[in-house]
Design a protein around this motif. Structure first.
Motif, short mmCIF file in Angstrom:
data_model
loop_
_atom_site.label_atom_id
_atom_site.label_comp_id
_atom_site.label_asym_id
_atom_site.label_seq_id
_atom_site.Cartn_x
_atom_site.Cartn_y
_atom_site.Cartn_z
N THR A 133 96.56 31.24 5.23
CA THR A 133 95.47 31.66 6.21
C THR A 133 94.77 32.89 5.55
O THR A 133 93.47 32.98 5.58
N THR A 134 95.44 33.84 5.33
CA THR A 134 94.77 35.22 4.93
C THR A 134 94.13 35.09 3.54
O THR A 134 92.95 35.61 3.36
N VAL A 135 94.68 34.01 2.51
CA VAL A 135 94.05 34.06 1.25
C VAL A 135 92.64 33.38 1.56
O VAL A 135 91.72 33.70 1.03
N VAL A 136 92.67 32.45 2.36
CA VAL A 136 91.52 31.64 2.48
C VAL A 136 90.30 32.22 3.48
O VAL A 136 89.48 31.92 3.88
N GLY A 137 91.07 33.23 4.19
CA GLY A 137 89.79 34.29 5.01
C GLY A 137 89.76 33.45 6.41
O GLY A 137 88.81 33.73 7.06
N ARG A 138 90.71 32.49 6.78
CA ARG A 138 90.35 32.07 8.15
C ARG A 138 90.99 32.79 9.47
O ARG A 138 90.79 32.28 10.41
N GLN A 139 91.69 34.00 9.12
CA GLN A 139 92.26 34.78 10.29
C GLN A 139 90.99 35.27 11.06
O GLN A 139 91.09 35.70 12.22
N TYR A 140 89.59 35.16 10.66
CA TYR A 140 88.42 35.62 11.13
C TYR A 140 87.87 34.57 12.10
O TYR A 140 86.92 34.76 12.47
N GLY A 142 85.30 31.81 12.88
CA GLY A 142 84.02 31.37 12.41
C GLY A 142 83.04 32.53 11.91
O GLY A 142 81.89 32.33 11.59
N LEU A 143 83.76 33.78 12.16
CA LEU A 143 83.19 35.05 11.61
C LEU A 143 83.35 35.47 10.13
O LEU A 143 83.14 36.56 9.84
N THR A 144 84.18 34.53 9.54
CA THR A 144 84.42 34.84 8.04
C THR A 144 83.55 35.18 7.23
O THR A 144 83.54 36.41 6.50
N ASP A 145 82.35 34.46 7.09
CA ASP A 145 81.32 34.65 6.04
C ASP A 145 80.75 36.02 6.45
O ASP A 145 80.30 36.88 5.73
N LEU A 146 80.40 36.32 7.93
CA LEU A 146 79.93 37.62 8.32
C LEU A 146 80.62 38.64 7.93
O LEU A 146 80.36 39.88 7.53
N TYR A 147 81.87 38.66 8.14
CA TYR A 147 82.70 39.73 8.17
C TYR A 147 83.01 40.14 6.66
O TYR A 147 82.82 41.16 6.39
N TYR A 148 83.10 39.02 5.75
CA TYR A 148 82.86 39.46 4.23
C TYR A 148 81.78 39.92 3.73
O TYR A 148 81.66 40.63 2.94
#
Length: 251
Positions: A133-140, A142-148
């Motif tokens: 989950t951490t590798v693909v960034g899904r811990q955030y 629906g905000l993954t793209d915004l966070y990164y």
């Protein structure tokens, strides 16, 4: 082979066979040719097996049936770990105390059984899932793209820590197998795994908090200190628990 006669009330001259001396097996003080003896002298209970004196508190040098052969890769890992396990054990003894072993067969093993049958499997499964989950960034969510987009360096950090989590999950399974097989240094490997997991998670949290520009003052200090205290207590109690049952771990 000669014949003899049984005398006495009720036997009425019943005859029986007496084997010749040539027909008797030549033991010569040892059970020659019998599996598990290998020519050992009478009274050598541990002969023919890789015995450990006092194993399981029995004092005969007996041990359970040998486990299935380990793969060559696992044997190489074992040999590599053996080189550092002695010093690691001494460090653990100094830091957490050395507690005298109690060879009583009546010591409860509920915590040990809980570890190998449930807890370590759960930790390994959730650790692997958390790492992916951490590798693909899904811990955030629906905000993954915004966070990164806001914290770009966090992407590389998440990938690195996610891979570490997966590696620690694999190490958890390995340590679980060591405990289940009563390997000599399994308890200290278990303690080391707890320390390594704590260090990586703490470093990840600190770098994630301060390394990407999210200066939150002392926000991480109190949770980190509490976590460190709880981990130390966990380590101490487990060190004491497994030291008292050291007679189990001899392979």
């Amino acid at each position: 082979m000669a014949l003899g006669t049984m005398d006495g009330p009720g036997y009425d001259g019943m005859r029986y066979a007496v084997p010749d001396a040539a027909d008797m097996p030549a033991y010569g003080g040892a059970a020659a040719g019998r599996p598990g003896y290998d020519g050992a002298a009478s009274g050598a209970y541990g002969a023919g097996c890789d015995a450990a004196p006092g194993a399981y508190g029995m004092g005969y040098g007996a041990k359970p049936a040998a486990s299935a052969p380990r793969s060559e890769l696992l044997e190489k890992i074992d040999r590599a770990l053996d080189g550092v396990s002695g010093p690691l054990q001494r460090i653990a003894d100094r830091a957490l105390g050395s507690h005298p072993a109690d060879p009583s067969p009546d010591l409860p093993l509920k915590w040990f059984t809980f570890n190998i049958m449930f807890l370590l499997w759960v930790e390994a499964i959730f650790g692997a899932l958390g790492g992916i989950t951490t590798v693909v960034g899904r811990q955030y969510g629906g905000l993954t793209d915004l966070y990164y987009a806001f914290a770009g360096p966090a992407r590389a950090l998440d990938i690195a820590y996610g891979l570490v989590q997966v590696a620690l999950a694999a190490a958890t399974v390995y340590v679980r197998m060591e405990l289940a097989q009563y390997r000599r240094f399994a308890p200290v490997h278990y303690l080391a795994l707890v320390v390594i997991s704590f260090v990586f998670s703490t470093v990840y949290s600190i770098v994630l908090t301060y390394g990407i520009g999210l200066d939150l003052g002392g926000f991480m200090l109190i949770p980190t200190l509490i976590s460190a205290a709880l981990n130390f207590l966990f380590l101490y109690l487990n060190k004491k628990y497994y030291d008292r049952r050291a007679y189990l771990f001899y392979r």
